[in-house]
Motif scaffolding. Structure first.
Motif, PDB file in Angstrom:
ATOM      1  N   ASN A  53      -0.582 -13.357  -8.241  1.00  0.00           N
ATOM      2  CA  ASN A  53      -1.337 -12.554  -7.299  1.00  0.00           C
ATOM      3  C   ASN A  53      -0.453 -12.079  -6.139  1.00  0.00           C
ATOM      4  O   ASN A  53      -0.485 -10.908  -5.753  1.00  0.00           O
ATOM      5  N   LYS A  55       2.867 -11.902  -6.091  1.00  0.00           N
ATOM      6  CA  LYS A  55       3.883 -10.977  -6.607  1.00  0.00           C
ATOM      7  C   LYS A  55       3.301  -9.578  -6.782  1.00  0.00           C
ATOM      8  O   LYS A  55       3.909  -8.587  -6.405  1.00  0.00           O
ATOM      9  N   LYS A  56       2.115  -9.510  -7.368  1.00  0.00           N
ATOM     10  CA  LYS A  56       1.486  -8.208  -7.601  1.00  0.00           C
ATOM     11  C   LYS A  56       1.185  -7.508  -6.282  1.00  0.00           C
ATOM     12  O   LYS A  56       1.450  -6.317  -6.125  1.00  0.00           O
ATOM     13  N   SER A  59       4.511  -6.360  -4.811  1.00  0.00           N
ATOM     14  CA  SER A  59       5.086  -5.368  -5.699  1.00  0.00           C
ATOM     15  C   SER A  59       4.363  -4.028  -5.517  1.00  0.00           C
ATOM     16  O   SER A  59       4.988  -2.977  -5.348  1.00  0.00           O
ATOM     17  N   ASP A  60       3.033  -4.073  -5.514  1.00  0.00           N
ATOM     18  CA  ASP A  60       2.231  -2.853  -5.333  1.00  0.00           C
ATOM     19  C   ASP A  60       2.467  -2.230  -3.959  1.00  0.00           C
ATOM     20  O   ASP A  60       2.618  -1.010  -3.824  1.00  0.00           O
TER      21      ASP A  60
END
Length: 118
Positions: A53, A55-56, A59-60
């Protein structure tokens, strides 16, 4: 390290420590996110053992704001490098330190952002 593809951990963590002493690192989820949104983040590093979660989310966010993003090390290593307990995320806010760390991370692992600008 003949082929030059090894990531120099000592240099990465050492440079992070220097950047921290210079006041050029923010860490922790809230401050890292804020520095991305404020346009101050030059490089975001998220621990490889951070949650999917986390990382996403970063990243986003880095993708949206065009900030170079790398997953590196673990929470303990990253935290120790900047004199904290453990950190899942941090942003380097100085272009020179970001370039130096980015170079030692071998930029192909740095996603988004303008890698050529580092």
């Amino acid at each position: 390290m003949g082929d030059g593809t090894m990531i120099n951990e000592k240099k990465v963590l050492g440079t992070l420590g220097l950047a921290m002493k210079a006041g050029s690192v923010v860490s922790g989820e809230f401050m890292t996110e804020k520095s991305i949104r404020d346009g101050r983040a030059e490089l975001v590093i998220v621990a490889e053992d951070a949650s999917a979660n986390t990382k996403k989310k970063f990243s986003d966010s880095c993708h949206y704001y065009h900030v170079p993003y790398a997953e590196y090390g673990d929470k303990d290593k990253l935290g120790n490098a900047v004199g904290k307990s453990f950190r899942a995320s941090m942003a380097v806010t100085d272009k020179g330190f970001a370039a130096s760390i980015g170079k030692n991370l071998n930029l192909e692992v740095t996603k988004y952002g303008k890698n050529e600008d580092l």
